[in-house]
Design a protein around this motif. Structure first.
Motif, PDB file in Angstrom:
ATOM      1  N   ARG A  77      12.210   0.143  16.826  1.00 24.14           N
ATOM      2  CA  ARG A  77      12.291   1.411  16.115  1.00 24.14           C
ATOM      3  C   ARG A  77      11.849   2.533  17.043  1.00 24.14           C
ATOM      4  O   ARG A  77      11.047   2.329  17.942  1.00 24.14           O
ATOM      5  N   CYS A  78      12.358   3.724  16.817  1.00 28.27           N
ATOM      6  CA  CYS A  78      11.969   4.866  17.630  1.00 28.27           C
ATOM      7  C   CYS A  78      10.477   5.149  17.428  1.00 28.27           C
ATOM      8  O   CYS A  78       9.935   4.930  16.345  1.00 28.27           O
ATOM      9  N   ALA A  79       9.849   5.646  18.489  1.00 25.72           N
ATOM     10  CA  ALA A  79       8.421   5.973  18.396  1.00 25.72           C
ATOM     11  C   ALA A  79       8.184   7.023  17.314  1.00 25.72           C
ATOM     12  O   ALA A  79       7.184   6.985  16.605  1.00 25.72           O
ATOM     13  N   PHE A  80       9.108   7.966  17.216  1.00 26.93           N
ATOM     14  CA  PHE A  80       9.038   9.004  16.188  1.00 26.93           C
ATOM     15  C   PHE A  80      10.126   8.694  15.161  1.00 26.93           C
ATOM     16  O   PHE A  80      11.306   8.886  15.426  1.00 26.93           O
ATOM     17  N   SER A  81       9.743   8.200  14.016  1.00 28.18           N
ATOM     18  CA  SER A  81      10.693   7.774  12.998  1.00 28.18           C
ATOM     19  C   SER A  81      10.340   8.366  11.638  1.00 28.18           C
ATOM     20  O   SER A  81       9.166   8.687  11.381  1.00 28.18           O
ATOM     21  N   PRO A  82      11.327   8.506  10.750  1.00 24.90           N
ATOM     22  CA  PRO A  82      11.041   8.995   9.393  1.00 24.90           C
ATOM     23  C   PRO A  82      10.096   8.043   8.661  1.00 24.90           C
ATOM     24  O   PRO A  82      10.017   6.859   8.984  1.00 24.90           O
ATOM     25  N   VAL A  83       9.419   8.601   7.669  1.00 22.49           N
ATOM     26  CA  VAL A  83       8.379   7.856   6.961  1.00 22.49           C
ATOM     27  C   VAL A  83       8.745   7.646   5.491  1.00 22.49           C
ATOM     28  O   VAL A  83       9.193   8.569   4.811  1.00 22.49           O
ATOM     29  N   ILE A  84       8.558   6.419   5.035  1.00 22.64           N
ATOM     30  CA  ILE A  84       8.723   6.113   3.609  1.00 22.64           C
ATOM     31  C   ILE A  84       7.438   6.559   2.926  1.00 22.64           C
ATOM     32  O   ILE A  84       6.434   5.848   2.895  1.00 22.64           O
ATOM     33  N   ASP A  85       7.463   7.776   2.404  1.00 21.82           N
ATOM     34  CA  ASP A  85       6.241   8.402   1.897  1.00 21.82           C
ATOM     35  C   ASP A  85       6.005   8.191   0.410  1.00 21.82           C
ATOM     36  O   ASP A  85       4.973   8.600  -0.129  1.00 21.82           O
ATOM     37  N   GLY A  86       6.981   7.576  -0.284  1.00 20.39           N
ATOM     38  CA  GLY A  86       6.821   7.367  -1.716  1.00 20.39           C
ATOM     39  C   GLY A  86       7.183   8.586  -2.539  1.00 20.39           C
ATOM     40  O   GLY A  86       7.154   8.545  -3.772  1.00 20.39           O
ATOM     41  N   VAL A  87       7.505   9.699  -1.878  1.00 25.30           N
ATOM     42  CA  VAL A  87       7.864  10.929  -2.574  1.00 25.30           C
ATOM     43  C   VAL A  87       9.356  11.213  -2.364  1.00 25.30           C
ATOM     44  O   VAL A  87      10.160  11.102  -3.270  1.00 25.30           O
ATOM     45  N   LEU A  88       9.707  11.577  -1.120  1.00 30.59           N
ATOM     46  CA  LEU A  88      11.119  11.805  -0.809  1.00 30.59           C
ATOM     47  C   LEU A  88      11.832  10.474  -0.583  1.00 30.59           C
ATOM     48  O   LEU A  88      12.879  10.210  -1.169  1.00 30.59           O
ATOM     49  N   LYS A  90      11.401   6.739  -1.306  1.00 30.31           N
ATOM     50  CA  LYS A  90      10.569   5.893  -2.161  1.00 30.31           C
ATOM     51  C   LYS A  90      10.559   4.422  -1.740  1.00 30.31           C
ATOM     52  O   LYS A  90       9.737   3.645  -2.198  1.00 30.31           O
ATOM     53  N   ASP A  91      11.513   4.028  -0.873  1.00 30.81           N
ATOM     54  CA  ASP A  91      11.601   2.640  -0.404  1.00 30.81           C
ATOM     55  C   ASP A  91      12.445   2.656   0.867  1.00 30.81           C
ATOM     56  O   ASP A  91      12.866   3.721   1.324  1.00 30.81           O
ATOM     57  N   GLN A  92      12.701   1.466   1.427  1.00 31.31           N
ATOM     58  CA  GLN A  92      13.558   1.398   2.604  1.00 31.31           C
ATOM     59  C   GLN A  92      14.906   2.050   2.271  1.00 31.31           C
ATOM     60  O   GLN A  92      15.573   1.633   1.325  1.00 31.31           O
ATOM     61  N   PRO A  93      15.325   3.084   3.030  1.00 30.23           N
ATOM     62  CA  PRO A  93      16.576   3.776   2.722  1.00 30.23           C
ATOM     63  C   PRO A  93      17.792   2.858   2.649  1.00 30.23           C
ATOM     64  O   PRO A  93      18.674   3.068   1.819  1.00 30.23           O
ATOM     65  N   ALA A  94      17.850   1.842   3.515  1.00 33.97           N
ATOM     66  CA  ALA A  94      19.009   0.927   3.481  1.00 33.97           C
ATOM     67  C   ALA A  94      19.084   0.206   2.139  1.00 33.97           C
ATOM     68  O   ALA A  94      20.173   0.004   1.592  1.00 33.97           O
ATOM     69  N   LEU A  95      17.929  -0.158   1.600  1.00 33.78           N
ATOM     70  CA  LEU A  95      17.895  -0.836   0.308  1.00 33.78           C
ATOM     71  C   LEU A  95      18.338   0.108  -0.800  1.00 33.78           C
ATOM     72  O   LEU A  95      19.147  -0.249  -1.659  1.00 33.78           O
TER      73      LEU A  95
END
Length: 198
Positions: A77-88, A90-95
């Motif tokens: 994974r990239c060192a700087f990656s988006p975060v699953i924050d539970g707000v925007l 809510k889970d793994q985007p692929a799922l």
């Protein structure tokens, strides 16, 4: 967008270009990376105000070192990656996206990893392959290319081809897949081929 519930009314279909479908961090992983990054900058609670006076050249230097440290550790994974924050997110985007039924066009470029390889000296590629547990086929009559090209093909497969193919196979809506191969003379001169983001 496919994985963000609130965004669903805003579009009818989507084009996914070389998506890093599994390159997302948990909140804990993001916090750990933030702490590590601050250590690279020698910043802590006592001198946090230094964040406002760091030079662009220092940020560039630390970004490169920070990125290389993750590549050398075997992290795909990239060192700087988006975060699953539970707000925007809510889970793994692929799922989440796989549950969508919107029509999609999804695919990748033929040489995804060449762009990232520019950051890694060729002499270190075998070490990177080892740390990532990549099996790089031996050079033979069927594939006489140098080690760097064979290794980068394996990396492209691990980071993009396999995850995207898996996502595509499980997507329930209408779907089409592409492979982008066009290369300009300028990209050929830089030995980038048809790389990521192209």
């Amino acid at each position: 967008m496919l994985g963000i519930e609130e965004a669903q009314p805003l579009f009818r279909r989507a084009i996914l270009m070389s998506p890093c479908v599994d390159h997302f961090l948990t909140l804990q992983e993001a916090q750990e990376r933030a702490s590590k990054y601050l250590k690279y900058l020698a910043i802590n609670r006592k001198n946090a105000s230094r964040l406002f006076s760091i030079s662009p050249s220092m940020v560039q230097y630390v970004n490169r070192a920070f990125t290389l440290s993750y590549a050398a550790s075997g992290e795909t994974r990239c060192a700087f990656s988006p975060v699953i924050d539970g707000v925007l997110l809510k889970d793994q985007p692929a799922l989440l996206a796989s549950r969508s039924t919107k029509p999609i066009l999804i695919g990748y470029t033929s040489e995804e990893s060449k762009l990232f390889a520019q950051k890694v000296p060729k002499t270190l590629l075998p070490a990177v392959a080892y740390s990532m547990n990549l099996f790089v086929p031996q050079k033979d009559a069927n594939d006489p290319r140098p080690y760097s090209e064979r290794m980068l093909d394996c990396l492209s497969h691990r980071m993009f081809f396999a995850p995207i193919d898996t996502f595509y196979a499980h997507y329930e809506g209408k779907k089409w897949k592409y492979l982008y191969t066009y290369t300009t003379p300028q990209m050929q001169e830089q030995d980038l081929g048809c790389c990521h983001s192209y």
